[in-house]
Design a protein around this motif. Structure first.
Motif, PDB file in Angstrom:
ATOM      1  N   LEU A 273     -15.469  47.355 -55.282  1.00  0.00           N
ATOM      2  CA  LEU A 273     -16.412  46.431 -54.633  1.00  0.00           C
ATOM      3  C   LEU A 273     -17.275  47.154 -53.596  1.00  0.00           C
ATOM      4  N   GLU A 274     -17.831  48.301 -53.972  1.00  0.00           N
ATOM      5  CA  GLU A 274     -18.556  49.141 -53.019  1.00  0.00           C
ATOM      6  C   GLU A 274     -19.819  48.501 -52.449  1.00  0.00           C
ATOM      7  N   ASP A 275     -20.387  47.526 -53.136  1.00  0.00           N
ATOM      8  CA  ASP A 275     -21.588  46.900 -52.603  1.00  0.00           C
ATOM      9  C   ASP A 275     -21.269  45.679 -51.734  1.00  0.00           C
ATOM     10  N   TRP A 276     -19.995  45.389 -51.505  1.00  0.00           N
ATOM     11  CA  TRP A 276     -19.577  44.293 -50.640  1.00  0.00           C
ATOM     12  C   TRP A 276     -19.246  44.874 -49.269  1.00  0.00           C
ATOM     13  N   THR A 277     -19.748  44.253 -48.211  1.00  0.00           N
ATOM     14  CA  THR A 277     -19.465  44.718 -46.862  1.00  0.00           C
ATOM     15  C   THR A 277     -19.109  43.555 -45.957  1.00  0.00           C
ATOM     16  N   MET A 278     -18.478  43.874 -44.870  1.00  0.00           N
ATOM     17  CA  MET A 278     -18.180  42.895 -43.825  1.00  0.00           C
ATOM     18  C   MET A 278     -19.072  43.197 -42.638  1.00  0.00           C
ATOM     19  N   ASP A 279     -19.387  42.187 -41.864  1.00  0.00           N
ATOM     20  CA  ASP A 279     -20.132  42.415 -40.631  1.00  0.00           C
ATOM     21  C   ASP A 279     -19.280  43.244 -39.682  1.00  0.00           C
ATOM     22  N   PRO A 280     -19.891  44.189 -38.963  1.00  0.00           N
ATOM     23  CA  PRO A 280     -19.134  44.968 -37.987  1.00  0.00           C
ATOM     24  C   PRO A 280     -18.602  44.069 -36.883  1.00  0.00           C
ATOM     25  N   MET A 281     -17.475  44.443 -36.320  1.00  0.00           N
ATOM     26  CA  MET A 281     -16.885  43.685 -35.225  1.00  0.00           C
ATOM     27  C   MET A 281     -17.114  44.442 -33.923  1.00  0.00           C
ATOM     28  N   PRO A 282     -17.499  43.736 -32.875  1.00  0.00           N
ATOM     29  CA  PRO A 282     -17.695  44.426 -31.594  1.00  0.00           C
ATOM     30  C   PRO A 282     -16.366  44.908 -31.027  1.00  0.00           C
ATOM     31  N   MET A 283     -16.435  45.938 -30.228  1.00  0.00           N
ATOM     32  CA  MET A 283     -15.260  46.467 -29.553  1.00  0.00           C
ATOM     33  C   MET A 283     -15.581  46.543 -28.068  1.00  0.00           C
ATOM     34  N   TYR A 284     -14.653  46.114 -27.256  1.00  0.00           N
ATOM     35  CA  TYR A 284     -14.858  46.108 -25.823  1.00  0.00           C
ATOM     36  C   TYR A 284     -13.746  46.898 -25.137  1.00  0.00           C
ATOM     37  N   LEU A 285     -14.090  47.593 -24.077  1.00  0.00           N
ATOM     38  CA  LEU A 285     -13.112  48.226 -23.201  1.00  0.00           C
ATOM     39  C   LEU A 285     -13.121  47.425 -21.912  1.00  0.00           C
ATOM     40  N   ALA A 286     -11.973  46.960 -21.491  1.00  0.00           N
ATOM     41  CA  ALA A 286     -11.902  46.135 -20.294  1.00  0.00           C
ATOM     42  C   ALA A 286     -11.034  46.805 -19.239  1.00  0.00           C
ATOM     43  N   TYR A 287     -11.456  46.697 -18.010  1.00  0.00           N
ATOM     44  CA  TYR A 287     -10.672  47.192 -16.889  1.00  0.00           C
ATOM     45  C   TYR A 287     -10.980  46.297 -15.699  1.00  0.00           C
ATOM     46  N   PRO A 288     -10.078  46.246 -14.718  1.00  0.00           N
ATOM     47  CA  PRO A 288     -10.289  45.344 -13.586  1.00  0.00           C
ATOM     48  C   PRO A 288     -11.604  45.638 -12.869  1.00  0.00           C
ATOM     49  N   PRO A 289     -12.381  44.606 -12.572  1.00  0.00           N
ATOM     50  CA  PRO A 289     -13.684  44.812 -11.926  1.00  0.00           C
ATOM     51  C   PRO A 289     -13.577  45.255 -10.472  1.00  0.00           C
ATOM     52  N   ASN A 290     -12.417  45.077  -9.882  1.00  0.00           N
ATOM     53  CA  ASN A 290     -12.273  45.403  -8.467  1.00  0.00           C
ATOM     54  C   ASN A 290     -11.843  46.857  -8.239  1.00  0.00           C
ATOM     55  N   ARG A 291     -11.869  47.662  -9.292  1.00  0.00           N
ATOM     56  CA  ARG A 291     -11.443  49.055  -9.155  1.00  0.00           C
ATOM     57  C   ARG A 291     -12.590  49.987  -9.511  1.00  0.00           C
TER      58      ARG A 291
END
Length: 89
Positions: free
Chosen positions: A37-55
């Motif tokens: 199924l090489e012509d079938w694709t999925m939408d990319p998924m976002p990736m997030y890096l999270a860390y405390p905002p107070n640091r």
């Protein structure tokens, strides 16, 4: 939710699987996996890096963030926002 276990199951012949190209590519090149199924694709998924905002971002965290960013730029497809239609944002 473990890509390595998923890959191992596919290499053991346990069925059809979907993997990112960077994981499947080397195995497909060696003939261990067969692309389907090489012509079938999925939408990319976002990736997030999270860390405390107070640091402050430590040098170690900055190196890690930069490393992940570089890996994603090299191996993951870019997420391109969908074009807005008439009357949409």
């Amino acid at each position: 939710d473990d890509g390595n276990a998923y890959l191992a199951a596919g290499l053991a012949g346990m069925g059809v699987l979907w993997l990112p190209r960077y994981m499947a590519g080397p195995h497909a090149a060696r003939g261990e996996l067969v692309p389907l199924l090489e012509d079938w694709t999925m939408d990319p998924m976002p990736m997030y890096l999270a860390y405390p905002p107070n640091r402050n971002v430590s040098a170690k965290l900055r190196v890690f963030i930069d490393w992940v960013d570089e890996l994603m730029r090299r191996h993951a497809p870019a997420i391109v926002p969908a074009a807005s239609g008439p009357g949409e944002g």
